[in-house]
Design a protein around this motif. Sequence first.
Motif, short mmCIF file in Angstrom:
data_model
loop_
_atom_site.label_atom_id
_atom_site.label_comp_id
_atom_site.label_asym_id
_atom_site.label_seq_id
_atom_site.Cartn_x
_atom_site.Cartn_y
_atom_site.Cartn_z
N LEU A 144 0.82 -1.21 0.00
CA LEU A 144 0.00 0.00 0.00
C LEU A 144 0.85 1.26 0.00
CD1 LEU A 144 -2.85 -0.98 2.51
CD2 LEU A 144 -3.02 -0.72 0.03
N THR A 145 1.94 1.24 0.76
CA THR A 145 2.84 2.40 0.80
C THR A 145 3.46 2.66 -0.56
OG1 THR A 145 3.37 2.01 3.14
CG2 THR A 145 4.91 3.37 1.90
N VAL A 146 3.91 1.61 -1.23
CA VAL A 146 4.51 1.76 -2.56
C VAL A 146 3.49 2.30 -3.55
CG1 VAL A 146 5.48 0.50 -4.51
CG2 VAL A 146 6.27 -0.01 -2.19
N VAL A 147 2.25 1.79 -3.48
CA VAL A 147 1.21 2.27 -4.40
C VAL A 147 0.92 3.75 -4.17
CG1 VAL A 147 -1.25 2.07 -4.99
CG2 VAL A 147 0.13 0.01 -4.70
N PHE A 148 0.77 4.15 -2.92
CA PHE A 148 0.51 5.56 -2.63
C PHE A 148 1.66 6.44 -3.11
CE2 PHE A 148 -2.69 4.26 0.64
CZ PHE A 148 -3.73 5.06 0.19
N ARG A 149 2.88 5.99 -2.89
CA ARG A 149 4.04 6.79 -3.31
C ARG A 149 4.12 6.91 -4.82
NH1 ARG A 149 8.56 4.37 0.96
NH2 ARG A 149 8.00 5.73 2.71
N ILE A 150 3.80 5.84 -5.53
CA ILE A 150 3.81 5.91 -7.00
C ILE A 150 2.78 6.91 -7.49
CG2 ILE A 150 3.20 4.61 -9.08
CD1 ILE A 150 4.60 2.18 -7.84
N LEU A 151 1.60 6.88 -6.91
CA LEU A 151 0.54 7.82 -7.33
C LEU A 151 0.90 9.26 -6.99
CD1 LEU A 151 -2.64 5.79 -6.28
CD2 LEU A 151 -1.69 6.08 -8.58
N ILE A 152 1.63 9.46 -5.89
CA ILE A 152 2.02 10.81 -5.49
C ILE A 152 3.21 11.31 -6.31
CG2 ILE A 152 3.02 12.19 -3.61
CD1 ILE A 152 1.42 10.41 -1.66
N TYR A 153 4.26 10.50 -6.40
CA TYR A 153 5.52 10.99 -6.96
C TYR A 153 5.68 10.74 -8.46
CZ TYR A 153 6.86 11.87 -2.18
OH TYR A 153 6.89 12.36 -0.89
N PHE A 154 4.78 9.94 -9.04
CA PHE A 154 4.75 9.78 -10.49
C PHE A 154 3.39 10.19 -11.06
CE2 PHE A 154 7.99 6.66 -9.10
CZ PHE A 154 9.08 7.18 -9.78
N THR A 155 2.62 10.91 -10.27
CA THR A 155 1.29 11.43 -10.59
C THR A 155 0.28 10.28 -10.80
OG1 THR A 155 1.35 11.54 -13.02
CG2 THR A 155 2.39 13.35 -11.80
N PRO A 156 -1.00 10.53 -10.57
CA PRO A 156 -2.02 9.48 -10.77
C PRO A 156 -2.06 8.93 -12.19
CG PRO A 156 -2.91 11.28 -9.47
CD PRO A 156 -1.58 11.73 -9.96
N PHE A 157 -1.53 9.68 -13.17
CA PHE A 157 -1.51 9.18 -14.55
C PHE A 157 -0.65 7.93 -14.68
CE2 PHE A 157 -2.97 13.47 -15.32
CZ PHE A 157 -3.84 13.33 -16.40
N SER A 158 0.22 7.67 -13.70
CA SER A 158 1.11 6.51 -13.78
C SER A 158 0.35 5.20 -13.83
CB SER A 158 2.07 6.50 -12.58
OG SER A 158 1.35 6.44 -11.36
N ILE A 159 -0.90 5.21 -13.36
CA ILE A 159 -1.69 3.98 -13.38
C ILE A 159 -1.94 3.50 -14.81
CG2 ILE A 159 -3.98 5.06 -13.46
CD1 ILE A 159 -2.99 2.14 -11.18
N LEU A 160 -1.83 4.41 -15.78
CA LEU A 160 -2.07 4.05 -17.18
C LEU A 160 -1.02 3.09 -17.73
CD1 LEU A 160 -3.10 7.53 -18.66
CD2 LEU A 160 -4.60 5.61 -18.12
N VAL A 161 0.15 3.02 -17.10
CA VAL A 161 1.21 2.15 -17.63
C VAL A 161 0.81 0.68 -17.54
CG1 VAL A 161 2.97 3.84 -17.01
CG2 VAL A 161 2.51 1.93 -15.48
N LEU A 162 -0.17 0.36 -16.70
CA LEU A 162 -0.64 -1.02 -16.61
C LEU A 162 -1.22 -1.49 -17.94
CD1 LEU A 162 -2.37 -0.98 -13.10
CD2 LEU A 162 -0.13 -1.91 -13.69
N VAL A 163 -1.85 -0.56 -18.67
CA VAL A 163 -2.39 -0.90 -20.00
C VAL A 163 -1.26 -1.27 -20.94
CG1 VAL A 163 -3.73 -0.06 -21.96
CG2 VAL A 163 -4.36 0.63 -19.64
N LEU A 164 -0.19 -0.49 -20.91
CA LEU A 164 0.96 -0.76 -21.79
C LEU A 164 1.61 -2.09 -21.43
CD1 LEU A 164 2.71 0.61 -24.07
CD2 LEU A 164 4.25 1.26 -22.22
N LEU A 165 1.79 -2.33 -20.13
CA LEU A 165 2.40 -3.59 -19.69
C LEU A 165 1.57 -4.78 -20.15
CD1 LEU A 165 3.66 -2.85 -16.06
CD2 LEU A 165 5.04 -3.36 -18.08
N LYS A 166 0.25 -4.67 -20.05
CA LYS A 166 -0.62 -5.75 -20.49
C LYS A 166 -0.40 -6.04 -21.97
CE LYS A 166 -5.48 -7.00 -21.02
NZ LYS A 166 -6.90 -6.55 -20.88
N GLN A 167 -0.29 -5.00 -22.78
CA GLN A 167 -0.09 -5.18 -24.22
C GLN A 167 1.22 -5.90 -24.51
OE1 GLN A 167 -0.32 -1.21 -25.77
NE2 GLN A 167 -2.54 -1.04 -25.52
N HIS A 168 2.30 -5.48 -23.83
CA HIS A 168 3.61 -6.06 -24.12
C HIS A 168 3.73 -7.48 -23.54
CE1 HIS A 168 5.75 -2.73 -26.06
NE2 HIS A 168 4.96 -1.95 -25.34
N ILE A 169 3.06 -7.76 -22.44
CA ILE A 169 3.06 -9.12 -21.91
C ILE A 169 2.33 -10.06 -22.86
CG2 ILE A 169 2.16 -10.58 -20.06
CD1 ILE A 169 2.72 -8.24 -18.14
#
Length: 531
Positions: free
Chosen positions: A275-300
């Motif tokens: 949970l701490t890592v998730v909160f920090r990612i959303l704070i320090y890489f902006t909430p837009f960072s959640i979009l990279v999951l779409v890209l990862l899914k495509q490449h996987i």
Amino acid sequence: MPWSLFMNFLRNKIFIIFILASIGLWFIGINDPFVGAYSANLNYFTLAAKNFARIGYLKLGFVPTYYAGEVSEYVSQPYLHHPVSYFTLVSIPFLIFGFHNWIASITPVIFSLFSLIFLYKICKTLWNEKTALLAVFLFSVFPMSAVFNKQTIFEPAVTAVLLSSYYFYIKYLKSGRWRNLILFFLSSLLSILIDWGGVYFIFPLVILFPFLNPNNRSAKAVKIYVLAACLGIMVFILQVLYWRGGFEDLISAVWVRQVDSELFSGEYPILRYILTVVFRILIYFTPFSILVLVLLKQHIQEFFKKKELSLQSYTIFFFLIFGLVNFIILPTATFGHIYFLIYLTPFFSISLSLILLTRFGKSDTLIYFIMTLILILSSVVVYSKWQQVNKQIYKYDAGLKINQQLKPFQTVAVYEYPGDMLEQYFFHPTVNMTSFIDLIDYLDEDLEKDRVAIYSCWGTCSSEEMEFISNIHYHKIQFAKDIWLITSDIQDVSLYDSQNKAAIEENSLESATSFINYYRYIRDFLRVGQL
């Protein structure tokens, strides 16, 4: 000029304006003293760099020390928890410009600018210029960069050098030229000489090279990197053996980072960690960072379909694995230190650039709108972190006044006051007290030596602490709302008597906003010092 060329020129110019505005965020608070989160690390790293300038490189044997006393009395006290090269690099601006607050930031900022250059080169080589410019903007605008790229930590330097390593690596994969392989070796060696994070490169290299076609060049690059890693580690081990004759320092460094932390101080450490890592990612890489999951899914999906990786997919997975290594091998240190997430910055910069251009790239206006929104979100986070530090600056201001009452290089006992700040800014060795009873015992121990101490409350002073302070039989001066200098030999006591009330009122904390209250609630729930 053809219309397409004109539009490309205009687009590039707008991107560059956004990038420059983002880099401007780095300079917010750049001249502030290190009194906020992780100030002990920042002050001691800076002190080690200053010591090269004030004691001398040859006298120190190019090995850092946290010594804060008089130069003429220096006895070898090497600090060997990290490789030593970075301290030397940070010290050079002090030789040129003198000892000022902003000088410590020059070296990490220069390295961070090199990160932008090599990130641009990587993205332009593998994708196109628009992807490269957007990735550079994201790298520079993320609060992770704006907050930490100016601090005297190792991660910005390691990231910059490893980005250069990866650039020469892919150039070698594409061309097979020995020149690129040699540059890859040299940059990899430099990263390891700077800090342990340089070794992390081996993990994605080994894990991913079987899936890259053709992989014969990648296999050769792995061998070259292993050679660089062995050479860099051997140099450091020889330094440790020469200065210490054993590995007690390294064992202590590993033990502290593995066990002594907040992570295992409460229940459900794994859940709190995630949970701490998730909160920090959303704070320090902006909430837009959640979009990279779409890209990862495509490449996987692409990987399982083709059973191999293109160089573009390889790059994305490479920087993801590189950024995650610290979470796996040093979870307690990563939990306690936000800035270890710096190693994820290349991954989020490249991945978010690709997904934004894929989803919204047909409209430049929409891309500019998203960039503006990200810039605003980042500015809010950076400003909030700056305010967080500003609330602690009164400790430095009190230190300035206290320094006027002390003899040069005088040793000071401290309780709940940042001794690292006294050592780095004023060169006063400190003795850390674990209780106020110990502090008084220290003063009573040898009255002839005119011992001095600084007493500070943790947060708001309790009634018991105030009663203790009022009953102290030594001279005491209140320099701020919770900071007292206690000594048996004080000069010009009246100098600050009339200012006590003003100092206390001036440094009173403002009531927290609802935003800060939410932040504190989440932080306390996760039992982490900094979110």
